[in-house]
Design a protein around this motif. Sequence first.
Motif, PDB file in Angstrom:
ATOM      1  N   THR A 136       0.825  -1.300   0.176  1.00  0.00           N
ATOM      2  CA  THR A 136      -0.120  -0.140  -0.161  1.00  0.00           C
ATOM      3  C   THR A 136       0.907   1.221   0.083  1.00  0.00           C
ATOM      4  OG1 THR A 136       0.091   0.166   2.457  1.00  0.00           O
ATOM      5  CG2 THR A 136      -1.847  -1.076   1.342  1.00  0.00           C
ATOM      6  N   LEU A 137       0.361   2.316  -0.399  1.00  0.00           N
ATOM      7  CA  LEU A 137       1.102   3.455  -0.608  1.00  0.00           C
ATOM      8  C   LEU A 137       0.112   4.747  -0.744  1.00  0.00           C
ATOM      9  CD1 LEU A 137       2.701   4.268  -3.986  1.00  0.00           C
ATOM     10  CD2 LEU A 137       1.961   1.964  -3.328  1.00  0.00           C
ATOM     11  N   LYS A 138       0.492   5.954  -0.702  1.00  0.00           N
ATOM     12  CA  LYS A 138      -0.333   7.071  -0.888  1.00  0.00           C
ATOM     13  C   LYS A 138       0.525   7.916  -1.779  1.00  0.00           C
ATOM     14  CE  LYS A 138      -3.079   7.360   3.338  1.00  0.00           C
ATOM     15  NZ  LYS A 138      -3.680   8.191   4.391  1.00  0.00           N
ATOM     16  N   VAL A 139      -0.073   8.712  -3.038  1.00  0.00           N
ATOM     17  CA  VAL A 139       0.621   9.531  -3.916  1.00  0.00           C
ATOM     18  C   VAL A 139      -0.137  10.671  -4.310  1.00  0.00           C
ATOM     19  CG1 VAL A 139       1.785   7.263  -4.909  1.00  0.00           C
ATOM     20  CG2 VAL A 139      -0.505   8.121  -5.996  1.00  0.00           C
ATOM     21  N   THR A 140       0.413  11.764  -4.633  1.00  0.00           N
ATOM     22  CA  THR A 140      -0.442  12.797  -5.103  1.00  0.00           C
ATOM     23  C   THR A 140       0.075  12.994  -6.589  1.00  0.00           C
ATOM     24  OG1 THR A 140      -0.314  13.711  -3.010  1.00  0.00           O
ATOM     25  CG2 THR A 140      -0.789  15.255  -4.725  1.00  0.00           C
ATOM     26  N   ASN A 141      -1.072  12.929  -7.477  1.00  0.00           N
ATOM     27  CA  ASN A 141      -0.744  13.356  -8.978  1.00  0.00           C
ATOM     28  C   ASN A 141      -1.065  14.717  -9.133  1.00  0.00           C
ATOM     29  OD1 ASN A 141       0.288  10.826  -9.637  1.00  0.00           O
ATOM     30  ND2 ASN A 141      -1.483  10.121 -10.562  1.00  0.00           N
TER      31      ASN A 141
END
Length: 148
Positions: A136-141
């Motif tokens: 799992t991870l969080k990203v911002t595009n």
Amino acid sequence: MRWFEDYEIGHVERFGAYVVSRDEVIDFAKKFDPQPFHLDDKAAAANPIFGRLAASGWHSCAMLMRMLTDHWTEDGHFSLAGTGVDELRWLKPVYPGDVLSAEAEVLAKKASGSKPIGFIDYRLAMFNQLGETVMTLKVTNIQPRRPE
């Protein structure tokens, strides 16, 4: 093309069917993460965490990126760039023969006040063929905004 305005908070997309090959696991490890449990069956078998040849966590990230790019290209999604990765977790080993899939959930979005762009926060998860969450991870595009 999908614009920043087209994304809804809470929207979830599921995609992918990436088959992990033994040769790819070893090739990636030789180039980028040459630890014995990514390269050698005997060393991997002796490792109490893996028990057999396992993909590098960084390779898992690359496989997720491939699935994202393939899915979002087909879907008309167009990302200008990413701003980084937060809360990356490798939860279970990824093994040759696994079939990986992914999920992307829109957590938040914010329009820029000065540029024709917006920022979309995603929670990403990757699963094996048993439905177990392996990463799992969080990203911002950064997404383009719809022209006025």
